[in-house]
Design an enzyme around this catalytic site. Structure first.
Site, PDB file in Angstrom:
ATOM      1  CD  GLU A   1       5.313   0.563   3.411  1.00  0.00           C
ATOM      2  OE1 GLU A   1       5.450  -0.411   2.645  1.00  0.00           O
ATOM      3  OE2 GLU A   1       5.710   0.538   4.586  1.00  0.00           O
ATOM      4  CG  HIS A  43     -23.258   4.539  16.154  1.00  0.00           C
ATOM      5  ND1 HIS A  43     -24.483   4.930  16.635  1.00  0.00           N
ATOM      6  CD2 HIS A  43     -23.506   3.642  15.160  1.00  0.00           C
ATOM      7  CE1 HIS A  43     -25.435   4.290  15.979  1.00  0.00           C
ATOM      8  NE2 HIS A  43     -24.875   3.503  15.084  1.00  0.00           N
ATOM      9  CE  LYS A  85      12.758  -0.046   8.653  1.00  0.00           C
ATOM     10  NZ  LYS A  85      12.963  -0.857   7.479  1.00  0.00           N
TER      11      LYS A  85
HETATM   12  O1  PA5 Z   1       6.039  -3.260   1.920  1.00  0.00           O
HETATM   13  C1  PA5 Z   1       7.157  -3.321   2.411  1.00  0.00           C
HETATM   14  O2  PA5 Z   1       8.161  -3.524   1.738  1.00  0.00           O
HETATM   15  C2  PA5 Z   1       7.354  -3.149   3.901  1.00  0.00           C
HETATM   16  O3  PA5 Z   1       6.150  -2.880   4.549  1.00  0.00           O
HETATM   17  C3  PA5 Z   1       7.960  -4.392   4.498  1.00  0.00           C
HETATM   18  O4  PA5 Z   1       7.119  -5.479   4.242  1.00  0.00           O
HETATM   19  C4  PA5 Z   1       8.176  -4.270   6.008  1.00  0.00           C
HETATM   20  O5  PA5 Z   1       8.954  -3.153   6.285  1.00  0.00           O
HETATM   21  C5  PA5 Z   1       8.838  -5.501   6.562  1.00  0.00           C
HETATM   22  O6  PA5 Z   1      10.042  -5.746   5.906  1.00  0.00           O
HETATM   23  P1  PA5 Z   1      10.795  -7.128   5.987  1.00  0.00           P
HETATM   24  O7  PA5 Z   1       9.930  -8.161   5.362  1.00  0.00           O
HETATM   25  O8  PA5 Z   1      12.055  -6.909   5.245  1.00  0.00           O
HETATM   26  O9  PA5 Z   1      11.020  -7.420   7.449  1.00  0.00           O
END
Ligand code: PA5
Length: 435
Positions: A276, A297, A411
């Protein structure tokens, strides 16, 4: 060193030191999300104590705690708890601490139904975590678990079994928690999800599971000092420099390798952190993971002889916490007496060394990162090490490592398909595309 020249490495080290400077001086992209850098030092003993007290209160007489969250609001706690837990924790009799189960990290109907089946038979509590407070997966799971708890314990008692961790002031979860009177913990505004493991997001669930959060934070604090050094002694600088040097030579896939089954979810946490943070603008190393020796394996053949566009980073753990030797057998029908008397961990180490040599021979560069043993202090250090190196590496790549604009695309489509008000235009575009 046979994969990159000394000059190539030096050039990347210089770049990494500049990136470290950008990070520490808060002069780079996403600099309003750098609160994680000083978290280990900023957490006070009082805050640790407050989290431990809250964990105790929430788990009093409770057999199961369901932690609801996804992505950065899930993987940190999951990785630490898995790394430190007994491998068969769920089956242990006379547990001193509740079993921590997770929800909201998927949209599995069977998963939630089966969880409810378990919760019907056990006494439970719940921690719901979402920084934005509006993420669909945890919101769905929490609506289900909240209903279950209110029906089972009554609304007034249920509220004492629920804690919420969310933004200080914004989002639906903050409003809901205030209205329902849940105990709450705040996620600092300048700490993004995947960098939030050392906030209540990671610390409360880890404390609930019975692990030493002071040691976890202590390990991170010591690593924060080591990785603040503006020199080539800084391991985060070197890791970032080497992986970028390899990337520039066409090694576009990094595989995090562990030889310890408890580290599976640590790899999942690492994959999210790097995926990310760096996968942007059509750039970035693809982070993958394997559990050895199991995956030798299944993936071993590819790693040894497949496409050569990958490199490995091996997490090498010094001492195992238990002791078990291979017994001598009079008959030796399995022909294993040549290793009789050796520890299992010694065999594992030889598998690690043998694989490393074979993969380097096969054209796979290997970075090796060692920790002395699996404990809260070492894991805290490792978490912080990878966070710091990720910030440095992302800046070297030229991206903003602290946003995740690409996560929104699915989303929007999902909301439109589910008929969420306000998404009508997306839906009509989707219909146009599918015609
Ligand atoms: O790293 C990030 O920002 C994302 O992976 C969020 O943690 C994830 O989308 C969850 O978001 P939230 O904590 O707003 O529910």
């Amino acid at each position: 060193m046979s994969f990159i020249s000394a000059a190539e490495l030096e050039a990347q080290q210089e770049k990494a030191l500049k990136a470290l400077d950008t990070l520490d001086s808060k002069s780079g992209k996403g600099n309003d999300f750098l609160g994680w850098i000083h978290l280990p030092d900023a957490i006070t003993p009082m805050e640790i104590l407050a989290l431990q007290t809250a964990a105790k209160k929430l788990t009093d007489g409770v057999e199961i705690v369901v932690v609801i969250g996804i992505g950065g609001s899930y993987l940190g706690a999951k990785s630490v708890i898995e790394a430190l837990s007994h491998s068969f924790a769920a089956l242990l009799p006379n547990r001193r601490h509740p079993l921590v189960l997770f929800a909201g990290q998927n949209i599995g109907e069977d998963y939630l139904c089966e969880l409810l089946e378990v919760l019907n038979a056990k006494s439970s509590a719940c921690i719901v975590i979402s920084k934005s407070g509006t993420t669909t997966e945890p919101a769905i799971a929490f609506r289900i678990i909240k209903k279950h708890m209110e029906e089972k314990y009554g609304k007034a008692a249920a509220k004492n079994r629920i804690a919420a961790i969310t933004d200080q002031s914004h989002g639906a979860l903050r409003t809901l928690a205030a209205q329902e009177g849940y105990s709450t913990f705040a996620i600092p505004g300048d700490v993004g999800g995947r960098f939030s493991v050392l906030t209540p997001v990671g610390l409360l669930p880890v404390a609930v599971a019975g692990f030493d959060i002071a040691a976890l934070v202590g390990g991170a604090a010591d690593m924060a000092k080591i990785t603040a050094e503006k020199s080539l002694n800084n391991p985060a600088v070197n890791y970032a420099a080497i992986r970028n040097a390899l990337y520039n030579k066409g090694k576009k896939i990094e595989i995090l390798v562990n030889y310890h089954p408890k580290m599976h979810y640590f790899t999942e946490w690492w994959k999210q952190l790097y995926g990310e943070s760096e996968g942007k603008e059509h750039k970035g190393i693809f982070p993958a993971g394997v559990d050895f020796t199991s995956d030798l394996h299944s993936m071993g053949q590819y790693l040894q002889e497949g496409e050569r566009g990958l490199f490995e980073t091996v997490l090498s753990i010094g001492n195992e916490n238990s002791h078990l030797e291979i017994p001598f057998d009079e008959q030796d029908l399995d022909q294993l007496n040549f290793i009789a008397g050796k520890r299992i961990s010694e065999c594992n180490k030889m598998a690690e060394l043998g694989t490393l040599l074979a993969h380097v021979d096969g054209g796979v560069p290997v970075i090796r990162i060692g920790i002395p043993q699996l404990d809260a202090y070492a894991i805290g250090g490792l978490l912080y090490f990878f966070e710091k190196a990720c910030g440095v590496s992302g800046y070297m790549l030229g991206v903003n490592p602290f946003d995740q604009p690409g996560v929104e695309a699915y989303k929007k489509n999902m909301f439109a398909l589910l008929g969420k008000p306000g998404y009508e235009e997306v839906l009509s575009r989707q219909c146009g595309q599918s015609m």
